[in-house]
Design an enzyme around this catalytic site. Sequence first.
Site, mmCIF file in Angstrom:
data_model
loop_
_atom_site.group_PDB
_atom_site.id
_atom_site.type_symbol
_atom_site.label_atom_id
_atom_site.label_comp_id
_atom_site.label_asym_id
_atom_site.label_seq_id
_atom_site.Cartn_x
_atom_site.Cartn_y
_atom_site.Cartn_z
ATOM 1 N N GLY A 46 0.489 8.622 5.193
ATOM 2 C CA GLY A 46 1.448 9.407 4.407
ATOM 3 C C GLY A 46 0.525 9.811 3.149
ATOM 4 O O GLY A 46 0.001 9.224 2.365
ATOM 5 N N GLN A 51 -0.547 11.609 -5.966
ATOM 6 C CA GLN A 51 -1.663 10.698 -5.303
ATOM 7 C C GLN A 51 -2.829 11.993 -5.974
ATOM 8 O O GLN A 51 -4.426 10.668 -5.136
ATOM 9 C CB GLN A 51 -1.212 10.361 -3.939
ATOM 10 C CG GLN A 51 -0.893 9.379 -4.175
ATOM 11 C CD GLN A 51 -0.049 8.522 -3.115
ATOM 12 O OE1 GLN A 51 0.368 9.871 -1.869
ATOM 13 N NE2 GLN A 51 -0.477 8.110 -2.724
ATOM 14 N N CYS A 89 -0.265 1.271 -0.161
ATOM 15 C CA CYS A 89 -0.164 2.617 -0.277
ATOM 16 C C CYS A 89 -1.422 3.111 -0.561
ATOM 17 O O CYS A 89 -2.308 2.702 -1.285
ATOM 18 C CB CYS A 89 0.412 2.522 -1.741
ATOM 19 S SG CYS A 89 0.127 4.215 -2.654
ATOM 20 N N LEU A 90 -2.223 4.491 -0.326
ATOM 21 C CA LEU A 90 -3.490 4.780 -0.399
ATOM 22 C C LEU A 90 -4.328 4.744 -1.646
ATOM 23 O O LEU A 90 -4.827 4.527 -2.274
ATOM 24 C CB LEU A 90 -3.549 6.548 -0.214
ATOM 25 C CG LEU A 90 -4.041 6.692 1.695
ATOM 26 C CD1 LEU A 90 -3.630 7.853 2.059
ATOM 27 C CD2 LEU A 90 -4.730 5.172 2.420
ATOM 28 N N HIS A 131 8.499 5.507 1.293
ATOM 29 C CA HIS A 131 7.605 5.989 -0.222
ATOM 30 C C HIS A 131 7.379 6.716 -0.284
ATOM 31 O O HIS A 131 6.476 7.275 -1.957
ATOM 32 C CB HIS A 131 6.175 5.104 1.405
ATOM 33 C CG HIS A 131 5.421 4.473 0.457
ATOM 34 N ND1 HIS A 131 5.338 3.670 0.522
ATOM 35 C CD2 HIS A 131 4.064 5.887 -0.226
ATOM 36 C CE1 HIS A 131 3.978 3.578 -0.060
ATOM 37 N NE2 HIS A 131 2.919 4.084 -0.449
ATOM 38 N N GLU A 132 6.686 8.181 0.365
ATOM 39 C CA GLU A 132 6.873 10.166 -0.326
ATOM 40 C C GLU A 132 7.072 10.286 -0.762
ATOM 41 O O GLU A 132 7.006 10.844 -1.958
ATOM 42 C CB GLU A 132 5.829 9.940 1.240
ATOM 43 C CG GLU A 132 4.941 9.577 1.555
ATOM 44 C CD GLU A 132 3.591 9.433 1.691
ATOM 45 O OE1 GLU A 132 2.971 9.379 0.385
ATOM 46 O OE2 GLU A 132 3.561 7.695 1.905
ATOM 47 N N HIS A 135 6.965 9.616 -4.458
ATOM 48 C CA HIS A 135 5.568 9.059 -5.113
ATOM 49 C C HIS A 135 5.758 10.354 -5.990
ATOM 50 O O HIS A 135 5.926 10.957 -7.326
ATOM 51 C CB HIS A 135 4.422 9.691 -4.423
ATOM 52 C CG HIS A 135 3.753 8.918 -4.009
ATOM 53 N ND1 HIS A 135 2.803 8.128 -4.883
ATOM 54 C CD2 HIS A 135 3.331 8.075 -3.242
ATOM 55 C CE1 HIS A 135 2.283 7.082 -4.755
ATOM 56 N NE2 HIS A 135 2.766 6.953 -2.943
HETATM 57 NI NI NI Z 1 1.404 5.865 -2.106
#
Ligand code: NI
Length: 158
Positions: A46, A51, A89-90, A131-132, A135
């Site tokens: 995701g 991000q 998380c990226l 999660h997304e 963000h």
């Molecule tokens: Ni993330």
Amino acid sequence: MALLRIRKKGDPTLRSHSRPVDKITERITTLLDDMIDTLHDADGCGLAAPQVGVRRRVVVIETEESGLLELINPEIIASEGEQLEGEGCLSIPGEWGITRRPAKVTVRALDRHGEMKEYTGEGLLARAFCHEIDHLDGKLYTDPGILVEMLDPEEEDN
Ligand code: NI
């Protein structure tokens, strides 16, 4: 199509509130295309627009269960149960933590054609929705109220 630079924890964009998309322009569809390329390149499940430095309510998710989902202005309209599972998380590379999330989540969002869609996910997909969308409101999984405990990266086999 292009790869976008993924902002890392500490970047103020990750803590900002993203604005809804009021019109799906070519700029938004190009953003979606670039976010998908970036997600695939990073081998993630995701990615949210903040991000990659864009404060708009745009998310891409890809899991085995769901395939590729493009979510514009996503909102959680129902959730039930609870799961305590691993999450990464990226924007926080190399770290993993156990989070507290609903077991089952239903999301309503526009697709790139402006059609309102609903998606229901359990397990990983439910975690990815939460999660997304977090963000988009400047929240990270490591925040109090979400994180239960960080995992030792040596012991994580994901
Ligand atoms: Ni993330």
